[in-house]
Design a protein around this motif. Sequence first.
Motif, PDB file in Angstrom:
ATOM      1  N   ALA A   3     134.673 -10.523  52.027  1.00  0.00           N
ATOM      2  CA  ALA A   3     133.321 -10.212  52.520  1.00  0.00           C
ATOM      3  C   ALA A   3     133.409  -9.279  53.720  1.00  0.00           C
ATOM      4  O   ALA A   3     132.654  -8.299  53.818  1.00  0.00           O
ATOM      5  CB  ALA A   3     132.593 -11.499  52.889  1.00  0.00           C
ATOM      6  N   ILE A   7     131.697  -5.679  53.963  1.00  0.00           N
ATOM      7  CA  ILE A   7     130.679  -5.442  54.999  1.00  0.00           C
ATOM      8  C   ILE A   7     131.045  -4.199  55.809  1.00  0.00           C
ATOM      9  O   ILE A   7     130.188  -3.377  56.130  1.00  0.00           O
ATOM     10  CB  ILE A   7     130.542  -6.712  55.881  1.00  0.00           C
ATOM     11  N   PHE A  12     127.518  -1.961  57.561  1.00  0.00           N
ATOM     12  CA  PHE A  12     126.706  -2.833  58.412  1.00  0.00           C
ATOM     13  C   PHE A  12     127.207  -2.627  59.846  1.00  0.00           C
ATOM     14  O   PHE A  12     128.373  -2.276  60.072  1.00  0.00           O
ATOM     15  CB  PHE A  12     126.895  -4.303  58.017  1.00  0.00           C
ATOM     16  N   LEU A  15     129.210  -8.066  62.336  1.00  0.00           N
ATOM     17  CA  LEU A  15     129.537  -9.229  61.510  1.00  0.00           C
ATOM     18  C   LEU A  15     129.776 -10.415  62.458  1.00  0.00           C
ATOM     19  O   LEU A  15     130.642 -10.344  63.329  1.00  0.00           O
ATOM     20  CB  LEU A  15     130.802  -8.937  60.697  1.00  0.00           C
ATOM     21  N   GLY A 264     124.153 -16.477  56.311  1.00  0.00           N
ATOM     22  CA  GLY A 264     124.361 -17.097  55.013  1.00  0.00           C
ATOM     23  C   GLY A 264     123.379 -18.210  54.747  1.00  0.00           C
ATOM     24  O   GLY A 264     122.801 -18.740  55.677  1.00  0.00           O
ATOM     25  N   LEU A 266     122.796 -16.044  52.039  1.00  0.00           N
ATOM     26  CA  LEU A 266     122.392 -14.729  51.492  1.00  0.00           C
ATOM     27  C   LEU A 266     121.735 -14.829  50.123  1.00  0.00           C
ATOM     28  O   LEU A 266     120.807 -14.089  49.838  1.00  0.00           O
ATOM     29  CB  LEU A 266     123.563 -13.734  51.426  1.00  0.00           C
ATOM     30  N   TYR A 270     125.949 -13.794  45.825  1.00  0.00           N
ATOM     31  CA  TYR A 270     126.331 -13.328  47.158  1.00  0.00           C
ATOM     32  C   TYR A 270     126.565 -11.816  47.223  1.00  0.00           C
ATOM     33  O   TYR A 270     126.013 -11.127  48.082  1.00  0.00           O
ATOM     34  CB  TYR A 270     127.588 -14.092  47.594  1.00  0.00           C
ATOM     35  N   LEU A 271     127.373 -11.302  46.317  1.00  0.00           N
ATOM     36  CA  LEU A 271     127.715  -9.873  46.376  1.00  0.00           C
ATOM     37  C   LEU A 271     126.511  -8.990  46.077  1.00  0.00           C
ATOM     38  O   LEU A 271     126.314  -7.959  46.721  1.00  0.00           O
ATOM     39  CB  LEU A 271     128.841  -9.546  45.392  1.00  0.00           C
ATOM     40  N   LEU A 274     124.465  -8.956  49.148  1.00  0.00           N
ATOM     41  CA  LEU A 274     125.095  -8.129  50.193  1.00  0.00           C
ATOM     42  C   LEU A 274     124.865  -6.634  49.934  1.00  0.00           C
ATOM     43  O   LEU A 274     124.479  -5.881  50.837  1.00  0.00           O
ATOM     44  CB  LEU A 274     126.595  -8.452  50.206  1.00  0.00           C
ATOM     45  N   LYS A 275     125.076  -6.243  48.684  1.00  0.00           N
ATOM     46  CA  LYS A 275     124.903  -4.819  48.338  1.00  0.00           C
ATOM     47  C   LYS A 275     123.447  -4.391  48.536  1.00  0.00           C
ATOM     48  O   LYS A 275     123.171  -3.321  49.077  1.00  0.00           O
ATOM     49  CB  LYS A 275     125.297  -4.578  46.873  1.00  0.00           C
ATOM     50  N   SER A 278     122.500  -4.072  52.162  1.00  0.00           N
ATOM     51  CA  SER A 278     123.000  -2.844  52.791  1.00  0.00           C
ATOM     52  C   SER A 278     122.089  -1.664  52.459  1.00  0.00           C
ATOM     53  O   SER A 278     121.836  -0.803  53.298  1.00  0.00           O
ATOM     54  CB  SER A 278     124.454  -2.573  52.390  1.00  0.00           C
TER      55      SER A 278
ATOM     56  N   SER B  16     130.301 -16.292  45.239  1.00  0.00           N
ATOM     57  CA  SER B  16     129.071 -17.087  45.335  1.00  0.00           C
ATOM     58  C   SER B  16     129.349 -18.581  45.191  1.00  0.00           C
ATOM     59  O   SER B  16     128.433 -19.393  45.330  1.00  0.00           O
ATOM     60  CB  SER B  16     128.077 -16.678  44.236  1.00  0.00           C
TER      61      SER B  16
END
Lengths: 292, 70
Positions: A3, A7, A12, A15, A264, A266, A270-271, A274-275, A278, B16
């Motif tokens: 992660a 990031i 970003f 963190l 979190g 998120l 998760y990914l 995150l994407k 951003s 996840s």
Amino acid sequence: MIAGSLIDGMRFDGLWVSDHYFNRSSFITLTLIALNTRRVVLGPAVVNPYTTHPAVIAQNVSTLQEVAKGRVRLALGAGDKLALSRIGVEREKPVEAVVNAVNLVRRFLTHSGRVDVYIGAQGERMLRASTEAADGVLVNWSSFEMLEKSARILSDNLAKTFHKAAYVITSVHEDEAKARKTAVPYAAYLMAGSSQKHLERMGIGEDFRKRVQQLLEMNRWDELYQVSTGSWVDEFAFWGSFKKLEEFSSAVLDMGYDEIVFAGPLGPRYLHALKTLSLICRRMRRERVGVG
Amino acid sequence: MKSRKRADLLLEVLMSSVNLDKVPLDLGWSVWQLFSSGEIYSSKGVRILIKACRLCEPDKTKRVLRGEEV
């Protein structure tokens, strides 16, 4: 670390790694992340002076500062009352303890280059203390109303360089029900550790708080979801679609916050979260300051 | 399914997951090493990801391998 690497690559600005005695060590985790990133600013959030003496906090920050080549900031706070009580630590005079810790840490960090020290705050006294003692504040609320109220408190007598960050527990997904489900355990944990004063304002009784606390301790997730249908979840976590998050974030920045920390979980993916976060950040940066 | 797409989906399953404690340390470090070297999209990377995902999210892993949504 994966992660952290992502990031950094997604550009970003910062963190934060959470600091709880029952999780991985924030400083060791940050050291590994520092070694595998190049530009993102790193910091533990939020370290409390009850489980770690300010001298040791300063030592850890100073070492991390060397490893990360100056990319470090620090957030200090009172810690979670409930979690501290489980290890026999009484959280006495939290505002005084945190301000004292900020002063001590700063004294010990004299030779470590510039390290901005933030205070993690919820209550009015801690918010006001942060403006006098620290370089910035992490406002630990996820609801629009409480962030707005906190921004009003912070607006008095602020130095121009004081940095205001909204620390928002975030869960996003196109399917809002899925986003909410992912947010529930995090909101429940925060609710169970909240002060009676805050819970009374939200209309949450002690019996309900205890019930939620028990379910969390016993990992009875199905029952937790059953009792978590109320709007109290919204007080402790932002959940919803990406569009809703973008509108929420824009409104939070309009309140005068300089930064939003998307904490979190998120989201259930998760990914993907995150994407998309951003992309949202880049779009907002472009609209507001013409870069991104 | 192309290995890059499959690796991305498996990485999503892994990142996840709330059951990462079921992935042994050695396997976790292998995933990191393959990720940081860019080899996570190779056949070896996908193989290691499948191994890790099967331990923490067996049902989701099956769905990814069948080409379904997770």
